[in-house]
Design an enzyme around this catalytic site. Structure first.
Site, PDB file in Angstrom:
ATOM      1  CG  LEU A 253      -2.016  -0.955   1.313  1.00  0.00           C
ATOM      2  CD1 LEU A 253      -2.614  -0.960   2.704  1.00  0.00           C
ATOM      3  CD2 LEU A 253      -3.066  -0.602   0.271  1.00  0.00           C
ATOM      4  N   GLY A 254       1.944   1.196   0.661  1.00  0.00           N
ATOM      5  CA  GLY A 254       2.734   2.422   0.768  1.00  0.00           C
ATOM      6  C   GLY A 254       4.069   2.147   1.414  1.00  0.00           C
TER       7      GLY A 254
ATOM      8  CB  THR B 196      10.706   7.611   7.214  1.00  0.00           C
ATOM      9  OG1 THR B 196       9.581   8.459   6.991  1.00  0.00           O
ATOM     10  CG2 THR B 196      11.988   8.360   6.944  1.00  0.00           C
ATOM     11  CG  PHE B 197       9.035   5.225  10.693  1.00  0.00           C
ATOM     12  CD1 PHE B 197       9.869   5.193  11.796  1.00  0.00           C
ATOM     13  CD2 PHE B 197       8.536   6.451  10.271  1.00  0.00           C
ATOM     14  CE1 PHE B 197      10.181   6.355  12.486  1.00  0.00           C
ATOM     15  CE2 PHE B 197       8.840   7.615  10.958  1.00  0.00           C
ATOM     16  CZ  PHE B 197       9.665   7.574  12.062  1.00  0.00           C
TER      17      PHE B 197
ATOM     18  CD  GLN C  84       8.596  -2.480   1.750  1.00  0.00           C
ATOM     19  OE1 GLN C  84       7.743  -2.925   0.981  1.00  0.00           O
ATOM     20  NE2 GLN C  84       9.857  -2.860   1.715  1.00  0.00           N
ATOM     21  CB  VAL C  85       1.805   0.248   4.813  1.00  0.00           C
ATOM     22  CG1 VAL C  85       0.395  -0.120   5.264  1.00  0.00           C
ATOM     23  CG2 VAL C  85       2.451   1.192   5.837  1.00  0.00           C
TER      24      VAL C  85
ATOM     25  CE  LYS D  32       4.643   2.937  10.283  1.00  0.00           C
ATOM     26  NZ  LYS D  32       4.084   4.267  10.637  1.00  0.00           N
TER      27      LYS D  32
ATOM     28  CG  ASP E  98       5.538  13.253   9.506  1.00  0.00           C
ATOM     29  OD1 ASP E  98       5.743  14.302   8.854  1.00  0.00           O
ATOM     30  OD2 ASP E  98       5.777  12.118   9.049  1.00  0.00           O
TER      31      ASP E  98
HETATM   32  P1  ADP Z   1       5.527   5.969   7.583  1.00  0.00           P
HETATM   33  O1  ADP Z   1       5.729   6.198   9.043  1.00  0.00           O
HETATM   34  O2  ADP Z   1       6.596   5.124   6.999  1.00  0.00           O
HETATM   35  O3  ADP Z   1       5.255   7.233   6.818  1.00  0.00           O
HETATM   36  P2  ADP Z   1       2.676   5.415   7.454  1.00  0.00           P
HETATM   37  O4  ADP Z   1       2.012   4.833   8.669  1.00  0.00           O
HETATM   38  O5  ADP Z   1       2.472   6.869   7.215  1.00  0.00           O
HETATM   39  O6  ADP Z   1       4.218   5.036   7.482  1.00  0.00           O
HETATM   40  O7  ADP Z   1       2.198   4.621   6.158  1.00  0.00           O
HETATM   41  C1  ADP Z   1       2.756   4.891   4.892  1.00  0.00           C
HETATM   42  C2  ADP Z   1       1.661   4.924   3.831  1.00  0.00           C
HETATM   43  O8  ADP Z   1       0.979   3.659   3.793  1.00  0.00           O
HETATM   44  C3  ADP Z   1       0.566   5.958   4.104  1.00  0.00           C
HETATM   45  O9  ADP Z   1       0.883   7.237   3.596  1.00  0.00           O
HETATM   46  C4  ADP Z   1      -0.637   5.333   3.403  1.00  0.00           C
HETATM   47  O10 ADP Z   1      -0.639   5.663   2.022  1.00  0.00           O
HETATM   48  C5  ADP Z   1      -0.406   3.830   3.566  1.00  0.00           C
HETATM   49  N1  ADP Z   1      -1.158   3.374   4.756  1.00  0.00           N
HETATM   50  C6  ADP Z   1      -0.753   3.444   6.039  1.00  0.00           C
HETATM   51  N2  ADP Z   1      -1.689   2.982   6.888  1.00  0.00           N
HETATM   52  C7  ADP Z   1      -2.743   2.610   6.138  1.00  0.00           C
HETATM   53  C8  ADP Z   1      -4.058   2.053   6.426  1.00  0.00           C
HETATM   54  N3  ADP Z   1      -4.445   1.832   7.673  1.00  0.00           N
HETATM   55  N4  ADP Z   1      -4.880   1.800   5.378  1.00  0.00           N
HETATM   56  C9  ADP Z   1      -4.482   2.050   4.107  1.00  0.00           C
HETATM   57  N5  ADP Z   1      -3.285   2.568   3.770  1.00  0.00           N
HETATM   58  C10 ADP Z   1      -2.408   2.847   4.760  1.00  0.00           C
HETATM   59 MG    MG Z   2       3.665   8.522   7.001  1.00  0.00          MG
END
Ligand code: ADP
Ligand code: MG
Length: 353
Positions: free
Chosen positions: A27-28, A31-32, A34-35, A50, A148
């Site tokens: 999904l995404g 920095t931390f 992958q999701v 995540k 953030d």
């Molecule tokens: P990071 O700390 O690496 O930025 P995030 O928690 O922001 O991680 O997640 C990164 C990306 O993954 C988000 O910008 C979003 O697009 C996708 N994502 C995160 N959590 C969800 C979720 N619960 N449902 C759908 N997509 C998600």
């Molecule tokens: Mg994020």
């Protein structure tokens, strides 16, 4: 923060059955880690997992994310009414900490891109703003700073009776107010003046980022898309008019990276509240090399000019102020007034949620 870490019962996490979460697609990436979109074989539903990078610093910060989010979910929003993502589970896997969240939709940056970065209709800006504010009220009540807030970290909620909605995600940089350890926080475009300048910060930094997000939802492009910290600050001064108050500049650690002390009555650029300032922002040729990067001329028209101009007659919208109806003008005026309360240089005068 030992109180918080105790709140997480790490003993529970090893009792989970194997193969509970089946990865479907990515999904995404952030920095931390992958999701991944996963099928939860125990509850027969989709979840977002995540997977945190397997390095100790990330693991520690992820424990903080789990702690703060479980506190927010369980103690401050038990009935899931305040537009904060729900954490469903967490477990270690091959030295990665994994956190399962409820499955949400696209993030607001993706939504803006889908709309060719032309901005959203005011009714959506209004609904999303109200919901993000609701989350910010709860976070402030809990003494949590998100650190953030940006469009990538606000997700659309799946259509419930076709009502548009959002939730705040990603507490991976969050901290407790009064226990602020890091000084390099917030994504650059959304970074508050006190963080840029190196001044003690509070939950008010989230309100700054929130103001930047509201403006971006409406105009479709970031409000302060600076290529460097200096560039961000000089855009703030140009767009808002005025500059950070002298007492903040006097006490902040990084003031000399951006400002020149010119005595007590400098009347020029950016005098705050119409008063003279003892500081003026450096000219571009006075900025140290590492900060002097010229603003990137990218694919997009990067907004410059005063805030009211950007709201009333944003070039992408192809409208002149004279084309607006009286009702639209009143809406624009109200939006400018709202934004001015949020992108306020002085954290003490900035509106609280
Ligand atoms: P990071 O700390 O690496 O930025 P995030 O928690 O922001 O991680 O997640 C990164 C990306 O993954 C988000 O910008 C979003 O697009 C996708 N994502 C995160 N959590 C969800 C979720 N619960 N449902 C759908 N997509 C998600
Ligand atoms: Mg994020």
């Amino acid at each position: 923060n030992s109180d918080l870490i105790l709140y997480v019962n790490l003993e529970l996490v090893n009792k989970k059955s194997d193969r509970r979460y089946i990865v479907q697609e990515m999904l995404g990436q952030g920095t931390f880690g992958q999701v991944a979109k996963c099928w939860d074989a125990e509850t027969n539903s989709y979840v977002a997992v995540k997977v945190i990078k397997n390095q100790p610093a990330f693991y520690q910060q992820a424990i903080m994310e789990v702690s703060l989010l479980s506190m927010l979910n369980d103690r401050f929003d038990p009935d899931d009414q305040h537009h904060i993502v729900r954490m469903l589970d967490f477990f270690p896997w091959k030295n990665h900490l994994c956190i399962a969240f409820e499955m949400l939709g696209h993030n607001l940056y993706e939504l803006l891109k889908k709309n060719s970065l032309r901005g959203l209709q005011l009714k959506y800006v209004r609904t999303f703003s109200r919901q993000i504010l609701d989350a910010l009220v709860v976070m402030k009540g809990a003494g949590i700073i998100h650190c953030d807030l940006k469009p990538e970290n606000i997700l659309i909620t799946p259509n419930v009776r076709s009502a548009a909605g959002v939730k705040v995600i990603d507490f991976g940089s969050a901290c407790m107010e009064g226990k602020t350890i890091y000084s390099y926080i917030q994504s650059r475009y959304y970074r508050s003046p006190e963080v840029l300048l190196g001044y003690p910060y509070t939950t008010a930094i989230d309100m700054w980022s929130f103001g930047c997000i509201v403006a971006e939802l409406y105009i479709g492009l970031p409000l302060f898309p600076g290529a460097s910290e200096y560039d961000v600050l000089s855009r703030m001064i140009e767009i808002i008019g005025g500059q950070p108050p002298d007492d903040l500049l006097r006490e902040a650690k990084n003031t000399r990276k951006f400002f020149k002390h010119v005595g007590s009555i400098y009347p020029g650029n950016g005098a705050h509240d119409g008063l003279g300032s003892a500081y003026r922002i450096l000219r571009e040729d006075e900025v140290e090399a590492r900060d002097s990067k010229k603003p990137k001329v990218g694919k997009w028209y990067f907004p410059r000019g005063r805030l009211d101009r950007l709201i009333f007659a944003y070039p992408w919208k192809n409208v002149n102020e004279s084309d607006l109806s009286e009702a639209e003008k009143a809406d624009c005026l109200a939006l400018v007034d709202f934004l001015r309360g949020l992108v306020e240089f002085d954290p003490n005068k900035r509106w609280s949620p």
